[in-house]
Design an enzyme around this catalytic site. Structure first.
Site, PDB file in Angstrom:
ATOM      1  N   CYS A   2     -29.061 -67.325 -15.131  1.00 60.02           N
ATOM      2  CA  CYS A   2     -28.801 -66.997 -16.530  1.00 60.02           C
ATOM      3  C   CYS A   2     -30.017 -67.330 -17.387  1.00 60.02           C
ATOM      4  O   CYS A   2     -30.868 -68.124 -16.998  1.00 60.02           O
ATOM      5  CB  CYS A   2     -27.611 -67.798 -17.049  1.00 60.02           C
ATOM      6  N   ARG A  27     -32.953 -62.132 -16.280  1.00 57.96           N
ATOM      7  CA  ARG A  27     -32.411 -63.264 -15.529  1.00 57.96           C
ATOM      8  C   ARG A  27     -30.916 -63.106 -15.262  1.00 57.96           C
ATOM      9  O   ARG A  27     -30.333 -63.863 -14.468  1.00 57.96           O
ATOM     10  CB  ARG A  27     -32.616 -64.567 -16.318  1.00 57.96           C
ATOM     11  N   TRP A  75     -25.489 -64.338 -15.622  1.00 55.22           N
ATOM     12  CA  TRP A  75     -25.316 -63.804 -14.278  1.00 55.22           C
ATOM     13  C   TRP A  75     -24.170 -64.617 -13.695  1.00 55.22           C
ATOM     14  O   TRP A  75     -24.307 -65.799 -13.419  1.00 55.22           O
ATOM     15  CB  TRP A  75     -26.600 -64.003 -13.458  1.00 55.22           C
ATOM     16  N   ASN A 101     -27.142 -72.862 -17.586  1.00 53.29           N
ATOM     17  CA  ASN A 101     -27.685 -72.119 -16.444  1.00 53.29           C
ATOM     18  C   ASN A 101     -27.574 -73.038 -15.245  1.00 53.29           C
ATOM     19  O   ASN A 101     -28.106 -74.143 -15.262  1.00 53.29           O
ATOM     20  CB  ASN A 101     -29.152 -71.749 -16.709  1.00 53.29           C
ATOM     21  N   GLY A 102     -26.876 -72.594 -14.200  1.00 54.91           N
ATOM     22  CA  GLY A 102     -26.715 -73.432 -13.006  1.00 54.91           C
ATOM     23  C   GLY A 102     -25.271 -73.442 -12.554  1.00 54.91           C
ATOM     24  O   GLY A 102     -24.479 -72.580 -12.953  1.00 54.91           O
ATOM     25  N   GLU A 481     -40.298 -55.251   3.501  1.00 56.60           N
ATOM     26  CA  GLU A 481     -40.406 -55.211   2.044  1.00 56.60           C
ATOM     27  C   GLU A 481     -40.127 -53.806   1.509  1.00 56.60           C
ATOM     28  O   GLU A 481     -39.436 -53.641   0.492  1.00 56.60           O
ATOM     29  CB  GLU A 481     -41.800 -55.707   1.619  1.00 56.60           C
ATOM     30  N   LYS A 485     -37.158 -53.028  -1.131  1.00 62.24           N
ATOM     31  CA  LYS A 485     -37.473 -52.399  -2.422  1.00 62.24           C
ATOM     32  C   LYS A 485     -36.524 -51.240  -2.680  1.00 62.24           C
ATOM     33  O   LYS A 485     -35.958 -51.104  -3.746  1.00 62.24           O
ATOM     34  CB  LYS A 485     -38.923 -51.916  -2.365  1.00 62.24           C
ATOM     35  N   GLU A 488     -32.639 -52.418  -3.071  1.00 57.37           N
ATOM     36  CA  GLU A 488     -32.235 -53.211  -4.239  1.00 57.37           C
ATOM     37  C   GLU A 488     -32.192 -52.398  -5.526  1.00 57.37           C
ATOM     38  O   GLU A 488     -31.417 -52.717  -6.426  1.00 57.37           O
ATOM     39  CB  GLU A 488     -33.070 -54.484  -4.399  1.00 57.37           C
ATOM     40  N   HIS A 504     -33.043 -50.853  21.592  1.00 61.80           N
ATOM     41  CA  HIS A 504     -32.148 -51.893  22.114  1.00 61.80           C
ATOM     42  C   HIS A 504     -30.809 -51.914  21.375  1.00 61.80           C
ATOM     43  O   HIS A 504     -30.109 -52.919  21.405  1.00 61.80           O
ATOM     44  CB  HIS A 504     -32.833 -53.264  22.059  1.00 61.80           C
ATOM     45  N   LYS A 603     -33.408 -61.797 -11.670  1.00 68.12           N
ATOM     46  CA  LYS A 603     -34.808 -61.968 -11.283  1.00 68.12           C
ATOM     47  C   LYS A 603     -35.056 -63.287 -10.570  1.00 68.12           C
ATOM     48  O   LYS A 603     -35.751 -63.348  -9.578  1.00 68.12           O
ATOM     49  CB  LYS A 603     -35.665 -61.888 -12.543  1.00 68.12           C
TER      50      LYS A 603
HETATM   51  O1  M6R Z   1     -39.263 -65.899  -7.516  1.00 63.76           O
HETATM   52  P1  M6R Z   1     -39.258 -65.830  -6.028  1.00 63.76           P
HETATM   53  O2  M6R Z   1     -40.484 -65.144  -5.481  1.00 63.76           O
HETATM   54  O3  M6R Z   1     -39.045 -67.161  -5.373  1.00 63.76           O
HETATM   55  O4  M6R Z   1     -38.017 -64.914  -5.677  1.00 63.76           O
HETATM   56  C1  M6R Z   1     -37.630 -64.684  -4.360  1.00 63.76           C
HETATM   57  C2  M6R Z   1     -36.659 -63.544  -4.273  1.00 63.76           C
HETATM   58  O5  M6R Z   1     -35.493 -63.822  -5.003  1.00 63.76           O
HETATM   59  C3  M6R Z   1     -37.260 -62.236  -4.794  1.00 63.76           C
HETATM   60  O6  M6R Z   1     -38.433 -61.910  -4.120  1.00 63.76           O
HETATM   61  C4  M6R Z   1     -36.249 -61.084  -4.634  1.00 63.76           C
HETATM   62  O7  M6R Z   1     -36.061 -60.796  -3.292  1.00 63.76           O
HETATM   63  C5  M6R Z   1     -36.710 -59.849  -5.406  1.00 63.76           C
HETATM   64  N1  M6R Z   1     -35.603 -59.265  -6.079  1.00 63.76           N
HETATM   65  C6  M6R Z   1     -37.267 -58.786  -4.561  1.00 63.76           C
HETATM   66  O8  M6R Z   1     -37.693 -57.688  -5.293  1.00 63.76           O
END
Ligand code: M6R
Length: 608
Positions: A2, A27, A75, A101-102, A481, A485, A488, A504, A603
């Site tokens: 959050c 966030r 969030w 937040n938490g 990756e 991408k 998500e 396999h 994020k």
């Molecule tokens: O801030 P961080 O690099 O530690 O975040 C790690 C992951 O949460 C972050 O890379 C996440 O997978 C992204 N949404 C990917 O685009």
């Protein structure tokens, strides 16, 4: 996750708070709320939906009088994203408002205790216990009340507190989550991230766990857990607000993709002097480096994928065993880590809860910790023994782009530096690798320029229900990756596979409806990839091949081709990611997805 923001000053608080919330929306964005003190009581508006919706409800904040207040973008963890569960939460007597937040891990026990005492709960959240505890403990001394309340909480809690009996005063508390104080002229602020503050001040204080602060329009006072006043360093934010705005692009993600040549340059250039790699904020002697018998890289999500690439590159150049492990797994193992382990933690935000926990676990066992981090002053940066900042600038889109590629650049710098120091590569190879690193920004630009037809490919493939990304070695790490991408931001199912592993089991899923994205940038393994391409084509799949620019053979194998600029083989993952980011972006756009704020995500994952 959050976002929280607080303001106290002499001007109307709500418009300032809403502006802060807009910048923190990355966030968490399922609901939002604001509370201000209007001179008599706390006025509050909160609702499920976006910050924009909250702005409409409050006429851009104009409807809320008062010059101090707190605001939140959520969030959801405990309770669905409803109006009632949105923050702030009020105490039963309405004299306290709290944002959080938490996760308050002992909230169930606290709730039972408070309900037993007659407190009535309005929401399903863990946060509401905090509001009731504040009311319960308030004895006219707000500082003591906040301390007493915080001492009852377990878990992670960054709190903002507004009290109707203490006009103009705010309190904020930090325990396991980001919290930054902003120092203005005749006004002061707190927020989860400097992006919420830079339009008003660049003078900030980074809070540490266990600390809390009192803010008035004229003063900020920071205390340690025991209530003792402490002196904190004031830092100056070096970037401007434009860096955190879209700058004419439709989405932050596209802006951040396009910023990558400059971002990678910012990672690389300050670290190369007279052809040698040197780190301003990190140094180890050869003897120290030799004392490590292994390197452990830990991270989450894309940062973990960067770590996977790092594993290949560091092992190849330094001949030191490297393990790369998900932080969420590492934290709950009994890992074989001691003073002979060099731990590399990778994180864009520097606030990821699992990464912090894994880091603490490993450092507790004696590992020396090097953090590769973007956000200056973040928790990971401050906990680590040494830091390499990536200097990518603020990254707002939830899907990381420049965050990831600059992590790769930092890992390449580290690998070449360490290989040179250990004498594992000769001078000519060292010089060649350094100039290959310096060439990365222009390779990234070329990758952007080469791939004008990615949009057209995305238009053709956007209705897919599922696809696979395959590769070998570094291409496999890059495939992970590329796959993340796409899924998500477009919500299309996709999986990354080591190309040789398909047969396999997973090849059972290949049919004529499937697109397979084949990453073929490791030239030594090109023939092996051709065999894998033929295997999937024989089962009817269509293939989109990525290959080094000028490779003609790929046209005979793949249905569509994306070229990647040629460069050092060890560093291909970086330019290779550009067309994959663009592919994900355009597919998501074709499908009308909310690219910068994909569903269910946030994020910075500051909860477990
Ligand atoms: O801030 P961080 O690099 O530690 O975040 C790690 C992951 O949460 C972050 O890379 C996440 O997978 C992204 N949404 C990917 O685009």
């Amino acid at each position: 996750m959050c976002g929280i923001v607080g303001f106290t000053g002499c001007t109307q608080a709500a418009p300032v708070l809403l502006d802060g919330l807009r910048r923190l929306e990355y966030r968490g964005y399922d609901s939002a709320g604001v509370a201000v003190f209007d001179g008599e009581r706390i006025e509050m508006v909160k609702a499920s939906g976006s910050v924009e919706h909250l702005a409409e409800l409050t006429d851009g904040g104009a409807k809320l009088r008062g010059t101090s207040g707190i605001a939140h973008t959520r969030w959801a963890t405990h309770g669905a994203p409803t109006d009632t569960n949105a923050h702030p939460h009020l105490s039963e007597n309405g004299r306290f408002a709290v944002i959080h937040n938490g996760i308050v891990e002992n909230f169930a026990a606290l709730r039972a205790e408070l309900e037993g005492e007659g407190y009535v709960f309005a929401s399903e959240t863990d946060t509401e216990v905090v509001a009731h505890l504040l009311e319960k403990y308030y004895d006219g001394d707000l500082k003591r009340t906040v301390m007493r309340t915080a001492s009852r909480l377990e878990g992670s809690y960054v709190l903002g507190v507004l009290c109707a009996d203490e006009p103009g005063r705010l309190f904020c508390v930090k325990e396991a989550g980001p919290l930054i104080l902003g120092l203005g002229v005749g006004e002061n602020y707190f927020a989860s991230d400097v992006t919420a503050l830079v339009s008003r001040t660049k003078n900030v204080i980074y809070m540490d766990d266990g600390e809390f602060a009192e803010l008035t329009s004229e003063h900020i006072t920071v205390f340690d857990r025991t209530g003792r006043e402490i002196t904190k360093t004031v830092s100056h934010v070096v970037w401007d607000i434009e860096a955190a705005e879209k700058g004419g692009y439709d989405h932050f993600m596209m802006k951040e993709i396009m910023e990558q040549p400059r971002a990678v340059k910012s990672t690389v250039e300050p670290r190369i002097r007279d052809g040698k790699i040197c780190f301003e904020d990190f140094d180890l002697s050869r003897a120290e480096l030799e004392s490590y018998n292994k390197i452990v890289i830990t991270a989450c999500g894309s940062a973990y994928h960067a770590g996977m690439v790092g594993k290949y590159v560091i092992e190849s150049l330094c001949r030191i065993p490297v393990e790369c492990e998900l932080a969420s797994e590492l934290r709950y193992r009994d890992p074989i880590i001691d003073g002979h382990t060099l731990l590399i933690v990778v994180s864009q935000s520097g606030e990821t809860a699992d990464t912090i926990a894994a880091m603490r676990e490993c450092m507790g066992r004696g590992a020396h910790c090097l953090a590769i981090v973007n956000v200056v002053g973040s928790t990971i940066a401050r906990l680590a023994d040494s830091v390499i900042y990536t200097h990518a600038g603020p990254e707002i889109a939830v899907a990381t782009t420049k965050g990831y590629t600059t992590q790769l650049a930092a890992l390449y710098l580290f690998a070449v530096w360490a290989a040179g120091l250990l004498g594992r590569i000769d001078e000519a190879r060292y010089a060649g690798l350094v100039s290959s690193i310096r060439a990365l920004p222009s390779q990234v630009q070329r990758a952007i320029d080469l791939n004008v037809h990615v949009k057209y490919l995305a238009e053709r493939w956007h209705e897919l229900k599922s696809l696979f990304f395959i590769g070998r070695n570094i291409d496999y790490a890059a495939a992970m990756e590329g796959s993340l991408k796409l899924k998500e931001i477009s919500y299309i199912h996709s999986e990354a596979y080591a190309a040789g592993e398909l047969k396999h089991g997973t090849i059972a899923l290949i049919d004529e409806k499937r697109l397979v994205v084949a990453l073929c940038c490791q030239e030594a393994l090109f023939d092996k990839m051709v065999s894998n391409i033929q295997e999937v084509k024989a089962r009817g799949a269509k293939v989109l091949g990525l290959a080094p620019e000028g490779n003609r053979r790929i046209f005979a194998e793949a249905d569509d081709v994306l070229y990647v600029p040629r460069g050092e083989q060890l560093f291909t993952a970086l330019p290779e990611m550009i067309p994959l980011q663009l592919f994900a972006y355009y597919i998501a756009r074709e499908n009308g997805c909310d690219i910068d704020k994909p569903r269910n995500l946030a994020k910075s994952v500051t909860v477990e």
